[in-house]
Motif scaffolding. Structure first.
Motif, PDB file in Angstrom:
ATOM      1  N   ALA A   1      13.283  22.014  53.024  1.00  0.00           N
ATOM      2  CA  ALA A   1      12.821  23.387  52.792  1.00  0.00           C
ATOM      3  C   ALA A   1      14.018  24.330  52.654  1.00  0.00           C
ATOM      4  CB  ALA A   1      11.905  23.843  53.928  1.00  0.00           C
ATOM      5  N   HIS A   2      15.036  24.136  53.490  1.00  0.00           N
ATOM      6  CA  HIS A   2      16.246  24.958  53.376  1.00  0.00           C
ATOM      7  C   HIS A   2      16.907  24.754  52.014  1.00  0.00           C
ATOM      8  CE1 HIS A   2      16.634  26.538  57.473  1.00  0.00           C
ATOM      9  NE2 HIS A   2      16.242  25.355  57.913  1.00  0.00           N
ATOM     10  N   GLY A   3      17.022  23.507  51.595  1.00  0.00           N
ATOM     11  CA  GLY A   3      17.658  23.209  50.314  1.00  0.00           C
ATOM     12  C   GLY A   3      16.896  23.777  49.130  1.00  0.00           C
ATOM     13  N   ASN A   4      15.581  23.634  49.158  1.00  0.00           N
ATOM     14  CA  ASN A   4      14.772  24.174  48.069  1.00  0.00           C
ATOM     15  C   ASN A   4      14.783  25.701  48.064  1.00  0.00           C
ATOM     16  OD1 ASN A   4      14.019  21.765  46.826  1.00  0.00           O
ATOM     17  ND2 ASN A   4      12.385  21.430  48.293  1.00  0.00           N
ATOM     18  N   ALA A   5      14.806  26.321  49.242  1.00  0.00           N
ATOM     19  CA  ALA A   5      14.909  27.782  49.307  1.00  0.00           C
ATOM     20  C   ALA A   5      16.246  28.235  48.720  1.00  0.00           C
ATOM     21  CB  ALA A   5      14.755  28.271  50.741  1.00  0.00           C
ATOM     22  N   ALA A   6      17.299  27.473  48.980  1.00  0.00           N
ATOM     23  CA  ALA A   6      18.608  27.794  48.401  1.00  0.00           C
ATOM     24  C   ALA A   6      18.534  27.761  46.874  1.00  0.00           C
ATOM     25  CB  ALA A   6      19.673  26.826  48.910  1.00  0.00           C
ATOM     26  N   MET A   7      17.873  26.749  46.338  1.00  0.00           N
ATOM     27  CA  MET A   7      17.752  26.647  44.883  1.00  0.00           C
ATOM     28  C   MET A   7      16.896  27.768  44.306  1.00  0.00           C
ATOM     29  SD  MET A   7      19.670  24.473  43.571  1.00  0.00           S
ATOM     30  CE  MET A   7      19.006  24.685  41.943  1.00  0.00           C
ATOM     31  N   CYS A   8      15.831  28.151  45.002  1.00  0.00           N
ATOM     32  CA  CYS A   8      14.991  29.262  44.532  1.00  0.00           C
ATOM     33  C   CYS A   8      15.798  30.550  44.447  1.00  0.00           C
ATOM     34  CB  CYS A   8      13.794  29.457  45.460  1.00  0.00           C
ATOM     35  SG  CYS A   8      12.514  28.228  45.228  1.00  0.00           S
ATOM     36  N   HIS A   9      16.579  30.817  45.482  1.00  0.00           N
ATOM     37  CA  HIS A   9      17.384  32.037  45.462  1.00  0.00           C
ATOM     38  C   HIS A   9      18.496  31.956  44.424  1.00  0.00           C
ATOM     39  CE1 HIS A   9      15.691  34.643  48.508  1.00  0.00           C
ATOM     40  NE2 HIS A   9      15.337  33.534  49.125  1.00  0.00           N
ATOM     41  N   HIS A  10      19.010  30.761  44.198  1.00  0.00           N
ATOM     42  CA  HIS A  10      20.014  30.576  43.151  1.00  0.00           C
ATOM     43  C   HIS A  10      19.394  30.890  41.784  1.00  0.00           C
ATOM     44  CE1 HIS A  10      23.434  28.951  41.004  1.00  0.00           C
ATOM     45  NE2 HIS A  10      22.627  28.150  40.347  1.00  0.00           N
ATOM     46  N   CYS A  11      18.176  30.390  41.546  1.00  0.00           N
ATOM     47  CA  CYS A  11      17.480  30.682  40.285  1.00  0.00           C
ATOM     48  C   CYS A  11      17.199  32.170  40.152  1.00  0.00           C
ATOM     49  CB  CYS A  11      16.174  29.900  40.200  1.00  0.00           C
ATOM     50  SG  CYS A  11      16.411  28.142  39.917  1.00  0.00           S
ATOM     51  N   LEU A  12      16.763  32.786  41.251  1.00  0.00           N
ATOM     52  CA  LEU A  12      16.515  34.227  41.205  1.00  0.00           C
ATOM     53  C   LEU A  12      17.809  34.987  40.922  1.00  0.00           C
ATOM     54  CD1 LEU A  12      14.058  34.624  44.199  1.00  0.00           C
ATOM     55  CD2 LEU A  12      13.530  34.964  41.772  1.00  0.00           C
ATOM     56  N   PHE A  13      18.904  34.541  41.511  1.00  0.00           N
ATOM     57  CA  PHE A  13      20.198  35.181  41.269  1.00  0.00           C
ATOM     58  C   PHE A  13      20.553  35.121  39.784  1.00  0.00           C
ATOM     59  CE2 PHE A  13      24.855  34.648  40.865  1.00  0.00           C
ATOM     60  CZ  PHE A  13      25.248  35.912  41.271  1.00  0.00           C
ATOM     61  N   LEU A  14      20.411  33.933  39.196  1.00  0.00           N
ATOM     62  CA  LEU A  14      20.794  33.754  37.796  1.00  0.00           C
ATOM     63  C   LEU A  14      19.843  34.423  36.821  1.00  0.00           C
ATOM     64  CD1 LEU A  14      21.896  30.018  37.802  1.00  0.00           C
ATOM     65  CD2 LEU A  14      23.349  32.056  37.761  1.00  0.00           C
ATOM     66  N   ARG A  15      18.549  34.457  37.138  1.00  0.00           N
ATOM     67  CA  ARG A  15      17.551  34.901  36.161  1.00  0.00           C
ATOM     68  C   ARG A  15      16.940  36.258  36.459  1.00  0.00           C
ATOM     69  NH1 ARG A  15      15.751  30.035  33.273  1.00  0.00           N
ATOM     70  NH2 ARG A  15      16.963  28.338  34.144  1.00  0.00           N
ATOM     71  N   ALA A  16      17.285  36.849  37.584  1.00  0.00           N
ATOM     72  CA  ALA A  16      16.651  38.122  37.949  1.00  0.00           C
ATOM     73  C   ALA A  16      17.686  39.201  38.234  1.00  0.00           C
ATOM     74  CB  ALA A  16      15.722  37.922  39.137  1.00  0.00           C
ATOM     75  N   GLY A  17      18.753  39.206  37.480  1.00  0.00           N
ATOM     76  CA  GLY A  17      19.657  40.331  37.540  1.00  0.00           C
ATOM     77  C   GLY A  17      20.911  40.172  38.377  1.00  0.00           C
ATOM     78  N   LEU A  18      21.272  38.971  38.756  1.00  0.00           N
ATOM     79  CA  LEU A  18      22.499  38.723  39.509  1.00  0.00           C
ATOM     80  C   LEU A  18      22.607  39.605  40.762  1.00  0.00           C
ATOM     81  CD1 LEU A  18      24.964  38.418  36.498  1.00  0.00           C
ATOM     82  CD2 LEU A  18      23.858  36.552  37.731  1.00  0.00           C
ATOM     83  N   GLN A  19      21.521  39.666  41.508  1.00  0.00           N
ATOM     84  CA  GLN A  19      21.487  40.463  42.728  1.00  0.00           C
ATOM     85  C   GLN A  19      22.273  39.754  43.837  1.00  0.00           C
ATOM     86  OE1 GLN A  19      19.997  43.524  42.853  1.00  0.00           O
ATOM     87  NE2 GLN A  19      19.648  43.203  40.671  1.00  0.00           N
ATOM     88  N   ASP A  20      23.177  40.481  44.469  1.00  0.00           N
ATOM     89  CA  ASP A  20      24.005  39.892  45.511  1.00  0.00           C
ATOM     90  C   ASP A  20      23.175  39.375  46.687  1.00  0.00           C
ATOM     91  OD1 ASP A  20      26.675  39.201  46.356  1.00  0.00           O
ATOM     92  OD2 ASP A  20      26.408  40.719  47.938  1.00  0.00           O
TER      93      ASP A  20
END
Length: 81
Positions: free
Chosen positions: A45-64
């Motif tokens: 769950a931790h690993g998949n959450a990391a990937m979700c936030h990575h995808c959000l970072f890349l595709r949703a405006g590079l939010q810090d």
């Protein structure tokens, strides 16, 4: 908590089929955060959450905030894994 993991898996599968692909990372992340609350040692769950936030970072405006959260979950996945 194996039952909680199976329930989470079924919910994610059902909802991913209904959601447009652009919204899936945010939706799934909410479920993964709940899974981590239920079982803090659930490394997947931790690993998949990391990937979700990575995808959000890349595709949703590079939010810090997404980048920082991704790094946090990735570290937790390594520690629990």
């Amino acid at each position: 908590m194996p039952r909680a993991r199976q329930v989470l898996r079924n919910i994610v599968r059902a909802q991913v089929e209904k959601q447009p692909s652009a919204r899936v990372p945010a939706f799934v992340d909410g479920l993964l955060e709940r899974a981590v609350e239920l079982d803090p040692a659930y490394a997947r769950a931790h690993g998949n959450a990391a990937m979700c936030h990575h995808c959000l970072f890349l595709r949703a405006g590079l939010q810090d905030a997404d980048r920082t959260t991704s790094i946090h979950y990735a570290g937790a996945a390594i520690l629990q894994g």
